[in-house]
Design a protein around this motif. Structure first.
Motif, mmCIF file in Angstrom:
data_model
loop_
_atom_site.group_PDB
_atom_site.id
_atom_site.type_symbol
_atom_site.label_atom_id
_atom_site.label_comp_id
_atom_site.label_asym_id
_atom_site.label_seq_id
_atom_site.Cartn_x
_atom_site.Cartn_y
_atom_site.Cartn_z
ATOM 1 N N LEU A 83 13.194 2.318 -3.376
ATOM 2 C CA LEU A 83 13.537 1.520 -3.886
ATOM 3 C C LEU A 83 14.293 0.619 -3.032
ATOM 4 C CD1 LEU A 83 15.054 2.529 -7.470
ATOM 5 C CD2 LEU A 83 12.529 2.509 -6.624
ATOM 6 N N ASN A 84 13.577 -0.962 -2.815
ATOM 7 C CA ASN A 84 14.178 -1.540 -1.882
ATOM 8 C C ASN A 84 14.598 -2.412 -3.171
ATOM 9 O OD1 ASN A 84 15.040 -4.440 -0.882
ATOM 10 N ND2 ASN A 84 12.149 -4.611 -0.565
ATOM 11 N N ALA A 85 16.914 -2.934 -2.903
ATOM 12 C CA ALA A 85 17.022 -3.489 -3.360
ATOM 13 C C ALA A 85 17.841 -5.386 -2.613
ATOM 14 C CB ALA A 85 18.837 -2.742 -3.549
ATOM 15 N N GLY A 86 16.972 -6.072 -0.978
ATOM 16 C CA GLY A 86 16.713 -6.676 -0.973
ATOM 17 C C GLY A 86 16.840 -6.253 1.183
ATOM 18 N N GLU A 87 15.257 -6.777 0.979
ATOM 19 C CA GLU A 87 15.128 -6.600 2.479
ATOM 20 C C GLU A 87 15.196 -7.640 3.094
ATOM 21 O OE1 GLU A 87 10.977 -5.604 1.807
ATOM 22 O OE2 GLU A 87 10.784 -5.218 5.068
ATOM 23 N N ALA A 88 15.574 -8.558 4.331
ATOM 24 C CA ALA A 88 15.706 -9.905 4.474
ATOM 25 C C ALA A 88 15.817 -10.848 3.602
ATOM 26 C CB ALA A 88 14.881 -9.811 5.854
ATOM 27 N N HIS A 89 14.298 -11.777 4.309
ATOM 28 C CA HIS A 89 14.442 -13.066 3.869
ATOM 29 C C HIS A 89 12.970 -12.584 3.023
ATOM 30 C CE1 HIS A 89 11.595 -12.999 7.139
ATOM 31 N NE2 HIS A 89 10.904 -13.797 6.955
ATOM 32 N N PRO A 133 13.830 -7.012 8.536
ATOM 33 C CA PRO A 133 12.377 -6.738 7.734
ATOM 34 C C PRO A 133 12.568 -5.372 7.953
ATOM 35 C CG PRO A 133 12.101 -8.547 9.157
ATOM 36 C CD PRO A 133 13.678 -7.941 9.632
ATOM 37 N N GLY A 134 11.565 -4.459 6.848
ATOM 38 C CA GLY A 134 10.318 -3.221 7.425
ATOM 39 C C GLY A 134 11.129 -1.677 7.060
ATOM 40 N N LEU A 135 12.729 -1.739 6.817
ATOM 41 C CA LEU A 135 13.545 -0.122 7.035
ATOM 42 C C LEU A 135 13.328 -0.174 5.852
ATOM 43 C CD1 LEU A 135 15.292 1.157 7.779
ATOM 44 C CD2 LEU A 135 16.940 0.238 6.361
ATOM 45 N N PRO A 136 13.230 -0.459 4.355
ATOM 46 C CA PRO A 136 12.367 0.265 3.335
ATOM 47 C C PRO A 136 10.969 0.690 3.479
ATOM 48 C CG PRO A 136 13.387 -2.108 2.276
ATOM 49 C CD PRO A 136 13.380 -1.606 4.061
ATOM 50 N N ALA A 137 10.317 0.177 3.663
ATOM 51 C CA ALA A 137 8.159 1.051 3.810
ATOM 52 C C ALA A 137 8.559 1.823 5.098
ATOM 53 C CB ALA A 137 8.162 -0.463 4.375
ATOM 54 N N TYR A 138 9.659 1.774 6.161
ATOM 55 C CA TYR A 138 9.990 2.565 6.916
ATOM 56 C C TYR A 138 10.287 4.121 6.534
ATOM 57 C CZ TYR A 138 11.384 4.836 11.461
ATOM 58 O OH TYR A 138 11.884 6.044 12.777
ATOM 59 N N GLU A 188 0.590 -1.099 0.116
ATOM 60 C CA GLU A 188 -0.131 -0.035 0.063
ATOM 61 C C GLU A 188 0.827 1.311 -0.447
ATOM 62 O OE1 GLU A 188 -1.940 -1.017 3.369
ATOM 63 O OE2 GLU A 188 -3.289 -2.933 2.505
ATOM 64 N N LEU A 189 1.788 1.064 0.829
ATOM 65 C CA LEU A 189 2.934 2.127 0.864
ATOM 66 C C LEU A 189 3.234 2.966 -0.184
ATOM 67 C CD1 LEU A 189 4.645 1.628 3.967
ATOM 68 C CD2 LEU A 189 3.221 3.803 3.689
ATOM 69 N N GLN A 190 3.668 1.913 -1.097
ATOM 70 C CA GLN A 190 5.105 2.277 -2.435
ATOM 71 C C GLN A 190 3.957 2.970 -3.464
ATOM 72 O OE1 GLN A 190 6.121 -1.356 -4.110
ATOM 73 N NE2 GLN A 190 4.241 -2.382 -4.409
ATOM 74 N N ARG A 191 1.875 3.407 -2.892
ATOM 75 C CA ARG A 191 1.848 4.206 -4.353
ATOM 76 C C ARG A 191 1.789 5.363 -2.828
ATOM 77 N NH1 ARG A 191 0.540 0.710 -8.387
ATOM 78 N NH2 ARG A 191 0.367 -1.400 -7.377
ATOM 79 N N ASP A 192 1.233 6.575 -4.995
ATOM 80 C CA ASP A 192 1.252 7.936 -4.625
ATOM 81 C C ASP A 192 -0.664 7.802 -4.219
ATOM 82 O OD1 ASP A 192 -0.365 8.090 -7.145
ATOM 83 O OD2 ASP A 192 1.320 9.502 -7.646
ATOM 84 N N GLN A 193 -1.162 9.166 -4.258
ATOM 85 C CA GLN A 193 -2.697 9.201 -3.938
ATOM 86 C C GLN A 193 -3.408 9.253 -4.598
ATOM 87 O OE1 GLN A 193 -3.260 13.575 -2.062
ATOM 88 N NE2 GLN A 193 -3.492 12.436 -0.052
ATOM 89 N N ALA A 194 -3.018 8.853 -6.308
ATOM 90 C CA ALA A 194 -3.264 8.369 -7.249
ATOM 91 C C ALA A 194 -2.905 7.124 -8.086
ATOM 92 C CB ALA A 194 -2.876 9.507 -8.907
ATOM 93 N N GLY A 195 -2.393 6.279 -7.248
ATOM 94 C CA GLY A 195 -2.056 4.911 -7.520
ATOM 95 C C GLY A 195 -1.169 4.908 -7.852
ATOM 96 N N ARG A 196 0.199 6.062 -8.207
ATOM 97 C CA ARG A 196 0.860 5.675 -9.126
ATOM 98 C C ARG A 196 2.042 5.083 -8.761
ATOM 99 N NH1 ARG A 196 -0.332 11.284 -11.701
ATOM 100 N NH2 ARG A 196 -0.073 11.657 -9.292
ATOM 101 N N LEU A 197 3.218 3.957 -8.920
ATOM 102 C CA LEU A 197 3.960 3.632 -7.875
ATOM 103 C C LEU A 197 5.576 4.607 -8.106
ATOM 104 C CD1 LEU A 197 5.140 0.266 -9.638
ATOM 105 C CD2 LEU A 197 4.383 0.325 -7.441
ATOM 106 N N ARG A 198 5.539 4.651 -6.693
ATOM 107 C CA ARG A 198 6.104 5.846 -6.461
ATOM 108 C C ARG A 198 7.359 5.743 -5.573
ATOM 109 N NH1 ARG A 198 5.003 9.652 -0.981
ATOM 110 N NH2 ARG A 198 7.567 10.235 -1.126
ATOM 111 N N HIS A 199 7.710 4.280 -5.119
ATOM 112 C CA HIS A 199 8.530 2.381 -4.279
ATOM 113 C C HIS A 199 8.354 2.039 -5.036
ATOM 114 C CE1 HIS A 199 8.261 6.525 -1.302
ATOM 115 N NE2 HIS A 199 7.404 6.566 -1.055
ATOM 116 N N LEU A 200 9.645 1.787 -5.060
ATOM 117 C CA LEU A 200 9.465 -0.332 -5.402
ATOM 118 C C LEU A 200 9.709 -1.073 -4.120
ATOM 119 C CD1 LEU A 200 8.724 -2.708 -6.801
ATOM 120 C CD2 LEU A 200 10.602 -3.006 -8.364
#
Ligand code: ASP
Length: 333
Positions: free
Chosen positions: A141-147, A124-129, A8-20
């Motif tokens: 952009l997540n380049a590898g998050e835990a397992h 886990p959790g750092l990119p989203a945080y 959910e967090l990776q999209r902006d209000q219009a639903g576009r991908l803002r983060h990966l």
């Protein structure tokens, strides 16, 4: 931070991908778009790399709290080939060690006009945080998050499969080895399942299988011969000792005998099957050199595709943020 909240967090209000942050929640069309754009950027060794100015004037910071060779270098090359400035921070000897919080580091870099943070972490959790705290024009952009998640690896794997074997819906894909601790297995499986893969097999000893209930839609196999029989794609994974509390219980020789992808057990797969591995490889443990360097190997092609996929992701995210900025400017004006 759950995977769903990342979706959910990776999209902006219009639903576009803002983060990966994860491939969870991406639609088939969004995956196809990223893969098609990546294909446009693919060049093979001997050709000049693709270049454009999609990231002209932007600054990308690579923050890797865990070791990386392929992913870090390919994000750097991808950003430079799109015209960005790039800074690489060695986070293993950085301010986090000196006691500065990660957010302070992020805000410091943001004050230096960094637009995109590329992050890898063992927890886990750092990119989203971080994505929940950066300024609205900044992306993570997540380049590898835990397992849990390695979205650009999932994309480059699917791109490689598509190039070599065609549409995934006609294919049987076997992922072999330490699935439980593998973010690659999770992201690649997610991409394959969303794209409607014909059959996905997760092949591992019971102790290295994913948690019950994970990756619904995939079949679990606890025999290598059964798991690779008739497969179009065989992907080997290394034993990820760094994520195991009891790493000593996995003996490399025993693992090789029972789970190593060798020329002999590859004969059970389709004769035109390809072999993949995300790297780093432990030759003689999960894969033999004969297979890794053999005619069926697509391992170097995966690496080539890694740069193209990261170019596609960077270009898409930055374009989406630009669109959002234009809309926000219009509303303010
Ligand atoms: N390089 C991949 C990753 O970062 C695979 C691995 O480390 O085994 O997850």
């Amino acid at each position: 931070m759950s995977i769903e909240s990342g979706a959910e967090l990776q999209r902006d209000q219009a639903g576009r991908l803002r983060h990966l942050l994860t491939l969870e929640g991406l639609t088939r069309d969004e995956l196809q778009h990223l893969l098609d754009l990546a294909q446009f950027y693919v060049r093979v060794p001997g050709e000049l790399p693709a270049r454009d100015q999609s990231l002209w004037g932007r600054t990308v910071a690579n923050l890797f709290f865990e070791p990386s060779t392929r992913t870090r270098v390919s994000f750097e090359l991808a950003a430079k080939r799109l015209g960005a400035d790039v800074v690489n921070l060695d986070m293993q000897s950085s301010s986090r060690v000196k006691g500065e919080t990660v957010l302070d580091t992020i805000y410091t870099l943001q004050a230096m006009l960094v637009d995109v943070f590329v992050m890898r972490d063992a927890e886990p959790g750092l990119p989203a945080y971080v994505s929940a705290h950066v300024a609205p024009h900044v992306s993570v952009l997540n380049a590898g998050e835990a397992h849990l998640s390695h979205p650009t690896q999932g994309l480059l794997d699917v791109l490689t499969i598509r190039q070599r074997k065609g549409e995934v819906r006609n294919l049987s894909v076997a992922i072999v080895g330490d699935i439980r601790h593998s973010r690659v297995a999770r992201s690649t499986s997610r991409a394959l399942l969303t794209l409607g893969v014909g059959e996905l097999r997760l092949v591992s000893p019971a102790s290295l299988a994913p948690e019950p209930g994970e990756l619904e839609g995939a079949r679990r196999h606890h025999s290598l011969a059964e798991g690779v029989a008739g497969a179009d794609v065989v992907m080997a994974l290394r034993i990820q000792r760094e994520r195991m509390a009891d790493a000593d219980t996995v003996d490399p020789e025993t693992f090789y005998r029972e789970w190593g992808v060798t020329a002999e057990n590859l004969r059970g797969a389709r004769p035109d099957a390809i072999v993949m591995h995300p790297g780093p490889m432990n030759r003689g443990v999960e894969i033999t050199s004969e297979v890794a360097d053999g005619a069926q190997s697509a391992i170097r092609q995966q690496v080539t595709n890694g740069v193209a996929v990261r170019m596609a992701v960077l270009a898409t995210i930055v374009r989406n943020v630009q669109e959002r900025n234009v809309e926000a400017g219009r509303r303010a004006g």
